[in-house]
Design an enzyme around this catalytic site. Structure first.
Site, PDB file in Angstrom:
ATOM      1  N   GLY A 279      11.695   1.350  30.009  1.00 24.77           N
ATOM      2  CA  GLY A 279      11.861   1.399  31.454  1.00 24.77           C
ATOM      3  C   GLY A 279      10.713   2.124  32.119  1.00 24.77           C
ATOM      4  O   GLY A 279       9.862   2.723  31.452  1.00 24.77           O
ATOM      5  N   PRO A 280      10.651   2.095  33.442  1.00 22.50           N
ATOM      6  CA  PRO A 280       9.563   2.767  34.167  1.00 22.50           C
ATOM      7  C   PRO A 280       9.663   4.286  34.040  1.00 22.50           C
ATOM      8  O   PRO A 280      10.693   4.821  33.603  1.00 22.50           O
ATOM      9  CB  PRO A 280       9.781   2.308  35.615  1.00 22.50           C
ATOM     10  CG  PRO A 280      11.205   1.896  35.688  1.00 22.50           C
ATOM     11  CD  PRO A 280      11.574   1.384  34.336  1.00 22.50           C
TER      12      PRO A 280
ATOM     13  N   GLY B  43      10.314   8.163  34.752  1.00 22.21           N
ATOM     14  CA  GLY B  43      11.217   8.924  35.591  1.00 22.21           C
ATOM     15  C   GLY B  43      12.639   8.439  35.662  1.00 22.21           C
ATOM     16  O   GLY B  43      13.409   8.900  36.505  1.00 22.21           O
ATOM     17  N   VAL B  44      13.043   7.513  34.749  1.00 21.63           N
ATOM     18  CA  VAL B  44      14.420   7.008  34.808  1.00 21.63           C
ATOM     19  C   VAL B  44      15.325   7.702  33.794  1.00 21.63           C
ATOM     20  O   VAL B  44      16.505   7.383  33.701  1.00 21.63           O
ATOM     21  CB  VAL B  44      14.466   5.471  34.601  1.00 21.63           C
ATOM     22  CG1 VAL B  44      13.764   4.758  35.735  1.00 21.63           C
ATOM     23  CG2 VAL B  44      13.861   5.085  33.258  1.00 21.63           C
ATOM     24  N   GLY B  45      14.780   8.641  32.993  1.00 23.13           N
ATOM     25  CA  GLY B  45      15.631   9.441  32.116  1.00 23.13           C
ATOM     26  C   GLY B  45      15.637   9.027  30.666  1.00 23.13           C
ATOM     27  O   GLY B  45      16.608   9.295  29.951  1.00 23.13           O
ATOM     28  N   LYS B  46      14.563   8.406  30.179  1.00 26.86           N
ATOM     29  CA  LYS B  46      14.549   7.950  28.784  1.00 26.86           C
ATOM     30  C   LYS B  46      14.525   9.130  27.810  1.00 26.86           C
ATOM     31  O   LYS B  46      15.314   9.196  26.869  1.00 26.86           O
ATOM     32  CB  LYS B  46      13.322   7.052  28.555  1.00 26.86           C
ATOM     33  CG  LYS B  46      13.281   5.807  29.434  1.00 26.86           C
ATOM     34  CD  LYS B  46      12.120   4.908  29.093  1.00 26.86           C
ATOM     35  CE  LYS B  46      10.788   5.568  29.398  1.00 26.86           C
ATOM     36  NZ  LYS B  46      10.579   5.825  30.841  1.00 26.86           N
ATOM     37  N   THR B  47      13.603  10.070  28.040  1.00 22.68           N
ATOM     38  CA  THR B  47      13.484  11.213  27.131  1.00 22.68           C
ATOM     39  C   THR B  47      14.713  12.101  27.190  1.00 22.68           C
ATOM     40  O   THR B  47      15.211  12.582  26.162  1.00 22.68           O
ATOM     41  CB  THR B  47      12.220  12.020  27.484  1.00 22.68           C
ATOM     42  OG1 THR B  47      11.087  11.143  27.456  1.00 22.68           O
ATOM     43  CG2 THR B  47      12.009  13.152  26.490  1.00 22.68           C
TER      44      THR B  47
ATOM     45  N   SER C 217       4.010 -15.678  38.558  1.00 24.97           N
ATOM     46  CA  SER C 217       5.181 -15.546  39.435  1.00 24.97           C
ATOM     47  C   SER C 217       4.835 -15.504  40.918  1.00 24.97           C
ATOM     48  O   SER C 217       5.739 -15.539  41.753  1.00 24.97           O
ATOM     49  CB  SER C 217       5.970 -14.281  39.062  1.00 24.97           C
ATOM     50  OG  SER C 217       5.211 -13.117  39.290  1.00 24.97           O
TER      51      SER C 217
ATOM     52  N   LYS D  22      12.190  -6.506  40.440  1.00 25.21           N
ATOM     53  CA  LYS D  22      11.649  -7.051  41.686  1.00 25.21           C
ATOM     54  C   LYS D  22      12.653  -6.899  42.834  1.00 25.21           C
ATOM     55  O   LYS D  22      12.261  -6.577  43.968  1.00 25.21           O
ATOM     56  CB  LYS D  22      11.283  -8.519  41.493  1.00 25.21           C
ATOM     57  CG  LYS D  22      10.111  -8.724  40.546  1.00 25.21           C
ATOM     58  CD  LYS D  22       9.841 -10.200  40.300  1.00 25.21           C
ATOM     59  CE  LYS D  22       8.656 -10.392  39.353  1.00 25.21           C
ATOM     60  NZ  LYS D  22       8.386 -11.819  39.063  1.00 25.21           N
TER      61      LYS D  22
END
Length: 826
Positions: free
Chosen positions: A385-386, A388-392, A708, A751
């Site tokens: 994911g991009p 700052g979305v909380g992966k770590t 696209s 998107k």
């Protein structure tokens, strides 16, 4: 060693009864190319000849009565078929004194240089080289300057002979007896170890005085090198003598301690390692290797370099947690509570993590407390994911829910495979890889290890770390992971590995095949608001010394920060801006302003200043020829504007904006389709025939590619030619074909979130992307309208302003213009 002769009659060789003192050199000579050696006049040198054409040349020359040959050094790396362009222009005419054939077919020659020659032109190339030559004797001025240089040269040569172990004293005596400066130069130069380039330059100098100056510089350099080598050798010898003295003293100390009945330090250290190895709980292989190395260490003196290498190796082996395991907390309700405390929403991700823990719990309960039950790993979870979305932080939550140690390994920018597998002990300063180091620091065999930024692993001449990760992340192989430094198997099967990445494109397919991909898309404004209220604001208040009750935030203030000061998929920038506001409140509180503070949207704008972002879609699409598209990036979705303009010309079509090949082809397909439909669209064919069209995608510093944007480009072109404005609340995405069909594209969720962040309420999508709408949050589906198009004409009908509305708009603009003109006149 070269043989030096004065210009005197030579002994008769090769059965030649009439060897002359100074042979007459003809105007044409056979040329023998030399590799890696320069033959000087007045010197005798052995040469080896092995090439077929060179052997033929020698055979022909020795049949001649004078046996004269031209020796020229090759100036390039090409040797096999060296031609005229590969040879230096200056060489030496020489006479062959002796020839000896070897059993392997090669020939050994003894040649004497006679005089310098300069090649005029090559007269033959086959069967070997022949050239017309001219003699090039050096100019000699026997004045005081030359005499001084000769004395200096002989003195430097004396120093060199004294320092060197290969130059005999007889050579120095010969140099002392030479009166001819040219012969002195060539005698000393032939005995020096100098580079081929310098040797050839010395030969090509025409003036003997210049040759002496050049030779002095080479002698000074050689003397300096030998003096430095002698100094280093002396230091090394002193160090060896010191080590020998210390060894004798230690041996004497051992004997004294033995007589006194005391054990020495080395024996005590060996016993301590023996005890540590027994208590470490190693595998059979590791314990066998440890004891073997310990026995080697006991037989070495502590001063030996290998002693400390073995000691470091044993320290690593005994300190590793071979059997130390953290007991898992497999309480599923507690794990759910921890995940909800640490992260808002992410239902799908949390459910998959809970499934993972539930399977481990059932295997542990029904399989007993066996190593096989504990070693269940399932798939390798990869959170994509991009930023700052909380992966770590999800990995940290998993470790906290299980009660395990947490280790984070950043792989971003890693190029060296040894970072994963370690270095072999043969290298100085070798260490285990970062995996083994991390497990040692954790002190447990089963931590949670998060491999951060796995998509940013590089590869170069040092190896490919992603290939080393194949074994680490394969449940069937990592039970016997072998670090290069340890060189014994270490069990990684009980480690929970979690990978994070921004994109899957840069991860190698074999590595991606071992992963279970969990996608984390960006957050909506509502989700960001809830995250800020529940997580970010309390954390920033605590970090900046404020209490919860000293600042109350309303939702409008948070939404103002989200829309006006951040534009991101995650919440990292949002937390920074919240921190800025809270720090300014802390400053006011420290200055004496009474708390609590009521943080409103108005106060937020006062504290943060001018807004950084605004809804530019309305402004950018006011002019016909501009359409709003949607793009996917590794950091989330984004909107992009496609601008088209035309000028007088002849059907030229220019595309700019740092576009990739796929996007350029999409632009060409869009333009071709619009031209083919000009009649149906009411476009005057002469307008297209007499116009050049320029299609531009702004933010030219950012590279763009992909198909696209095809429908967006086509819409911008139709808007330009029909003079119909694109609606300012619409964004679109989809690939276009030459038949006008709209093909599906990827990244629909990202998107759609980007369009929502930008304040747009309508998105046009390909029909076959309808199934992707199910992944969208309820808030997005509620707030936005999605138009599904199968053909590009449907896109134009939905996106372009109607012609009547366009006429009304143009009429209002003309009336407004006339009104402004009248006001100006009055």
């Amino acid at each position: 060693m070269p043989i030096f002769k004065k210009n005197q009659p030579e002994e008769k060789e090769m059965n030649d009864p009439e060897a002359e003192t100074t042979p007459i050199i003809p105007e044409e000579l056979p040329i023998l190319p030399l590799k890696g050696v320069v033959v000087y006049p007045l010197t005798v040198l052995p040469l080896n000849v092995g090439q077929a054409r060179s052997l033929r040349l020698v055979d022909d020359v020795v049949k001649e009565p004078n046996r004269l040959i031209g020796l020229v050094t090759i100036k390039s790396d090409k040797f096999e078929d060296a031609g005229p362009d590969d040879l230096h222009p200056v060489g030496t005419a020489a006479i062959i004194h002796r020839m000896l054939r070897a059993p392997d077919g090669t020939v050994r020659l003894i040649v004497q240089g006679i005089e310098r020659i300069r090649i005029q032109e090559f007269s033959a190339l086959e069967p070997y080289l022949k050239a017309k030559i001219e003699l090039a004797p050096e100019t000699i001025n026997k004045d005081v300057q030359v005499e001084a240089l000769m004395r200096n040269t002989v003195e430097l040569f004396r120093k060199l002979v004294n320092l060197s172990q290969t130059l005999p004293e007889e050579l120095l005596m010969a140099a002392l007896n030479v009166e001819d400066p040219r012969q002195l130069v060539y005698m000393i130069a032939a005995s020096l170890r100098i580079e081929l380039k310098d040797a050839q330059e010395l030969l090509e100098l025409d003036d003997v005085e210049a040759k002496l100056v050049k030779l002095d510089a080479l002698l000074i350099k050689e003397v300096d090198v030998l003096e430095l080598g002698k100094k280093i050798s002396g230091q090394a010898q002193a160090e060896i003598e010191k080590n020998q003295r210390e060894y004798i003293l230690r041996e004497q100390m051992k004997q004294i301690q033995k007589e006194l009945g005391e054990s020495n330090e080395q024996e005590a250290e060996g016993k301590a390692y023996d005890k540590k190895i027994a208590e470490a709980g190693m595998s059979v292989e590791a314990e066998k290797e440890a004891r073997r190395e310990l026995e080697r260490m006991k037989t070495m003196p502590p001063a030996a370099a290998e002693y400390h290498v073995i000691k470091t190796y044993l320290d690593w082996l005994v300190d590793l947690p071979w059997n130390n395991i953290t007991q898992d907390n497999l309480d599923i309700p507690n794990a759910r509570k921890i995940l909800d405390e640490d992260h808002y929403d992410l239902k799908e991700i949390k459910e998959r993590i809970l499934e993972y823990l539930a399977v481990r719990k059932l295997r542990a309960e029904r399989g007993g407390d066996t190593e096989e039950a504990r070693a269940y790993r399932g798939s390798i979870l990869t959170l994509v994911g991009p930023p700052g979305v909380g992966k770590t932080s999800l990995g940290q939550s998993i470790a906290r829910a299980l009660g395990r140690k947490f280790i984070r390994m950043s792989l971003g920018g890693m190029h060296d495979e040894a970072e994963i597998r370690g270095h072999r002990r043969t290298y100085i300063g070798a260490m285990p890889g970062r995996l083994i180091q991390s497990i040692k620091r954790a002190g447990t065999k089963n931590p949670v290890i998060i491999l951060d930024e796995v998509d940013k692993v590089g590869a170069d001449y040092r190896g490919d770390p992603s290939s080393a990760l194949l074994e680490v992340l394969d449940p069937a192989q990592n039970k016997t992971f072998r670090d290069h430094y340890l060189d014994v198997d270490f069990d990684l099967s009980q480690v929970i590995f979690i990978c994070t990445a921004n994109t899957l494109e840069t991860i190698s397919p074999p590595l991606r095949d071992r992963m279970e991909i969990l996608t984390l898309s960006g957050y909506t404004d509502y989700e960001k608001t809830q995250i800020a209220k529940g997580y970010l604001i309390p954390r920033q208040l605590q970090e900046n010394g404020l209490k919860i009750e000293e600042a109350t935030w309303d939702d409008d203030a948070i939404r103002a920060i989200i829309r006006d000061y951040t534009r991101e998929a995650g919440v990292r920038s949002l937390e920074r801006e919240i921190g800025r506001v809270i720090r300014k409140l802390a400053t006011k509180l420290a200055e004496g302003t009474a708390a609590p503070f009521d943080v409103t949207a108005k106060l937020t704008r006062q504290l943060l200043g001018k807004a950084r972002f605004y809804n530019e879609a309305r402004e950018r699409t006011e002019t016909p020829g501009v359409a709003t598209g949607l793009a996917w990036t590794p950091v989330g979705g984004d909107i992009l504007f496609i601008e088209a303009t035309r000028m007088p010309g002849s059907k030229g079509f220019l595309v700019t904006g740092q576009l990739g090949d796929v996007m350029r082809e999409s632009a060409q397909a869009a333009f071709s389709y619009v031209r083919s439909k000009s009649q149906e669209l009411g476009i005057d064919p002469e307008v297209i025939e007499k116009s050049d069209v320029h299609l531009h995608i702004p933010e030219g510093a950012t590279r763009k590619d992909g198909p696209s944007a095809g429908v967006t480009m086509a819409t911008a072109l139709v808007s330009l030619f029909t003079n119909r404005r694109v609606k300012d609340n619409i964004a679109m995405t989809g690939e276009i074909t030459l038949r006008g069909r709209v093909l599906p594209v990827g990244g629909i969720k990202e998107k759609a979130l980007a369009a929502h962040r930008a304040g747009l309420d309508t998105v046009i999508l390909p029909c076959r992307n309808e199934r992707d709408l199910e992944e969208l949050p309820d808030e997005i589906r509620k707030d936005m309208t999605f138009i599904l198009a199968e053909r590009v004409e449907e896109v134009w009908d939905a996106a372009l302003e109607p012609k009547a509305a366009l006429r009304d708009m143009n009429r209002r603009e003309r009336e407004l213009s006339v009104s402004h003109t009248l006001e100006h006149v009055n």
